[in-house]
Write a protein that holds these residues in place. Sequence first.
Motif, PDB file in Angstrom:
ATOM      1  N   UNK A  38      21.675  64.116  46.168  1.00  0.00           N
ATOM      2  CA  UNK A  38      20.782  64.915  46.854  1.00  0.00           C
ATOM      3  C   UNK A  38      21.578  66.239  47.214  1.00  0.00           C
ATOM      4  N   UNK A  39      22.789  66.220  47.263  1.00  0.00           N
ATOM      5  CA  UNK A  39      23.528  67.286  47.737  1.00  0.00           C
ATOM      6  C   UNK A  39      23.593  68.405  46.693  1.00  0.00           C
ATOM      7  N   UNK A  40      24.097  69.666  47.054  1.00  0.00           N
ATOM      8  CA  UNK A  40      24.218  70.592  46.220  1.00  0.00           C
ATOM      9  C   UNK A  40      25.376  71.173  45.898  1.00  0.00           C
ATOM     10  N   UNK A  41      25.630  71.935  44.817  1.00  0.00           N
ATOM     11  CA  UNK A  41      26.695  72.511  44.256  1.00  0.00           C
ATOM     12  C   UNK A  41      26.251  73.928  43.673  1.00  0.00           C
ATOM     13  N   UNK A  42      26.593  74.989  44.198  1.00  0.00           N
ATOM     14  CA  UNK A  42      26.449  76.366  43.649  1.00  0.00           C
ATOM     15  C   UNK A  42      27.668  76.590  42.989  1.00  0.00           C
ATOM     16  N   UNK A  43      27.299  77.327  41.718  1.00  0.00           N
ATOM     17  CA  UNK A  43      28.144  77.948  40.986  1.00  0.00           C
ATOM     18  C   UNK A  43      27.941  79.464  40.837  1.00  0.00           C
ATOM     19  N   UNK A  44      28.898  80.232  41.239  1.00  0.00           N
ATOM     20  CA  UNK A  44      28.576  81.890  41.466  1.00  0.00           C
ATOM     21  C   UNK A  44      29.106  82.650  39.697  1.00  0.00           C
ATOM     22  N   UNK A  45      28.492  83.620  39.754  1.00  0.00           N
ATOM     23  CA  UNK A  45      29.056  84.530  38.457  1.00  0.00           C
ATOM     24  C   UNK A  45      28.724  83.859  37.197  1.00  0.00           C
ATOM     25  N   UNK A  46      27.488  82.984  37.207  1.00  0.00           N
ATOM     26  CA  UNK A  46      27.407  82.111  35.778  1.00  0.00           C
ATOM     27  C   UNK A  46      26.445  83.264  34.725  1.00  0.00           C
ATOM     28  N   UNK A  47      26.500  84.531  34.970  1.00  0.00           N
ATOM     29  CA  UNK A  47      26.115  85.209  34.077  1.00  0.00           C
ATOM     30  C   UNK A  47      27.248  86.137  33.717  1.00  0.00           C
ATOM     31  N   UNK A  48      28.314  86.029  34.233  1.00  0.00           N
ATOM     32  CA  UNK A  48      29.557  86.725  34.243  1.00  0.00           C
ATOM     33  C   UNK A  48      29.253  88.258  33.554  1.00  0.00           C
ATOM     34  N   UNK A  49      28.718  89.053  34.679  1.00  0.00           N
ATOM     35  CA  UNK A  49      28.499  90.651  34.150  1.00  0.00           C
ATOM     36  C   UNK A  49      27.534  90.707  33.033  1.00  0.00           C
ATOM     37  N   UNK A  50      26.627  89.817  32.696  1.00  0.00           N
ATOM     38  CA  UNK A  50      25.961  89.936  31.511  1.00  0.00           C
ATOM     39  C   UNK A  50      26.576  89.466  30.450  1.00  0.00           C
ATOM     40  N   UNK A  51      27.853  89.344  30.437  1.00  0.00           N
ATOM     41  CA  UNK A  51      28.486  89.157  29.071  1.00  0.00           C
ATOM     42  C   UNK A  51      28.010  87.921  28.245  1.00  0.00           C
ATOM     43  N   UNK A  80      19.703  81.226  38.815  1.00  0.00           N
ATOM     44  CA  UNK A  80      19.003  82.631  39.369  1.00  0.00           C
ATOM     45  C   UNK A  80      19.714  83.872  38.701  1.00  0.00           C
ATOM     46  N   UNK A  81      19.049  84.960  38.418  1.00  0.00           N
ATOM     47  CA  UNK A  81      19.680  86.264  37.996  1.00  0.00           C
ATOM     48  C   UNK A  81      20.086  87.021  39.364  1.00  0.00           C
ATOM     49  N   UNK A  82      20.347  86.402  40.491  1.00  0.00           N
ATOM     50  CA  UNK A  82      20.807  87.294  41.519  1.00  0.00           C
ATOM     51  C   UNK A  82      22.267  87.580  41.669  1.00  0.00           C
ATOM     52  N   UNK A  83      22.628  88.428  42.307  1.00  0.00           N
ATOM     53  CA  UNK A  83      24.167  88.997  42.145  1.00  0.00           C
ATOM     54  C   UNK A  83      24.576  89.137  40.866  1.00  0.00           C
ATOM     55  N   UNK A  84      25.568  88.157  40.391  1.00  0.00           N
ATOM     56  CA  UNK A  84      26.090  88.081  38.960  1.00  0.00           C
ATOM     57  C   UNK A  84      25.606  86.665  38.544  1.00  0.00           C
ATOM     58  N   UNK A  85      24.648  86.270  38.747  1.00  0.00           N
ATOM     59  CA  UNK A  85      24.212  84.997  38.456  1.00  0.00           C
ATOM     60  C   UNK A  85      24.579  83.885  39.299  1.00  0.00           C
ATOM     61  N   UNK A  86      23.900  82.987  39.433  1.00  0.00           N
ATOM     62  CA  UNK A  86      24.056  81.775  40.329  1.00  0.00           C
ATOM     63  C   UNK A  86      23.495  80.804  39.984  1.00  0.00           C
ATOM     64  N   UNK A  87      24.041  79.417  39.965  1.00  0.00           N
ATOM     65  CA  UNK A  87      23.431  78.235  39.293  1.00  0.00           C
ATOM     66  C   UNK A  87      23.502  77.330  40.681  1.00  0.00           C
ATOM     67  N   UNK A  88      22.147  76.920  41.035  1.00  0.00           N
ATOM     68  CA  UNK A  88      22.234  75.942  42.012  1.00  0.00           C
ATOM     69  C   UNK A  88      21.912  74.405  41.295  1.00  0.00           C
ATOM     70  N   UNK A  89      22.896  73.382  41.562  1.00  0.00           N
ATOM     71  CA  UNK A  89      22.650  72.278  41.053  1.00  0.00           C
ATOM     72  C   UNK A  89      22.376  71.211  42.269  1.00  0.00           C
ATOM     73  N   UNK A  90      21.711  70.356  41.793  1.00  0.00           N
ATOM     74  CA  UNK A  90      21.282  69.324  42.788  1.00  0.00           C
ATOM     75  C   UNK A  90      21.610  68.029  42.204  1.00  0.00           C
ATOM     76  N   UNK A  91      22.511  67.419  42.909  1.00  0.00           N
ATOM     77  CA  UNK A  91      22.994  66.026  42.480  1.00  0.00           C
ATOM     78  C   UNK A  91      21.521  64.718  42.394  1.00  0.00           C
TER      79      UNK A  91
END
Length: 215
Positions: free
Chosen positions: A152-165, A202-213
């Motif tokens: 039920x907890x959350x892991x967020x990975x930032x920059x998952x669009x890696x500057x669009x590359x 999400x396409x916010x910032x540089x891409x952010x992936x929210x994962x729920x266990x």
Amino acid sequence: YLLETSVYPSEPKILKELRAVTATHPGGLMGTLPDAGQVLTMVLEMVNVKKTIEIGVFTGYSLLLTALTIPHDGKITAIDPDQEAYNIGSPLIKKAGVEHKINFINSVAHPVLDKLLETPDEHDSFDFAFVDADKVNYAKYHEKLLKLVKVGGIIVYDNTLWLGTVAVEEELVPEMLRESRHYMKELNKSLAADDRIRICQLPCGDGMTICRRLR
Ligand code: SAH
Ligand code: CA
């Protein structure tokens, strides 16, 4: 428009100050952007996060935001080998009166995660994790964090669009970003196929992936 209308008006003054001091650092662009910060605040509140871990602190924008959002007795384990960058933001963390919630560990992340994993009480104990460092290792962090973050907890990975590359052909990507782009593409594929979690990228910032266990 989005920033002016929906983000800046509710961004705490102390976080604006932190952005201003971060801009004086040569790596200032690494700091979390306030639109991404708004997503983090929302998630932290929605799941009532109390115990959290952050990999990649830099000058502390996401860390201070987290410390301001979680309750008085909340705890953040914050890991970064760059003490100098942390020292830029830490006076503002003290000024905000939230220092007592933070355990800053001046180290790279893997040994700290391994140490936590050696302690059975730490398993399934974190409500939240924010991963914002060392992109090539995200997949390794994922396996460790799935043992530390509760169901039920959350892991967020930032920059998952890696500057669009991740969305363009390799030949068009600057040489220095290619290796990390490769790992980010692999991560995105494996998170999407991982049935232990539900994801939202999400396409916010540089891409952010929210994962729920889930299990
Ligand atoms: N979350 C921060 C931005 C982090 S920038 C913010 O809101 O501003 C990435 C940070 O990761 C850098 O400060 C860098 O020192 C740190 N880092 C690099 N390799 C790391 C590793 N192996 N473990 C932990 N942190 C690492
Ligand atoms: Ca980031």
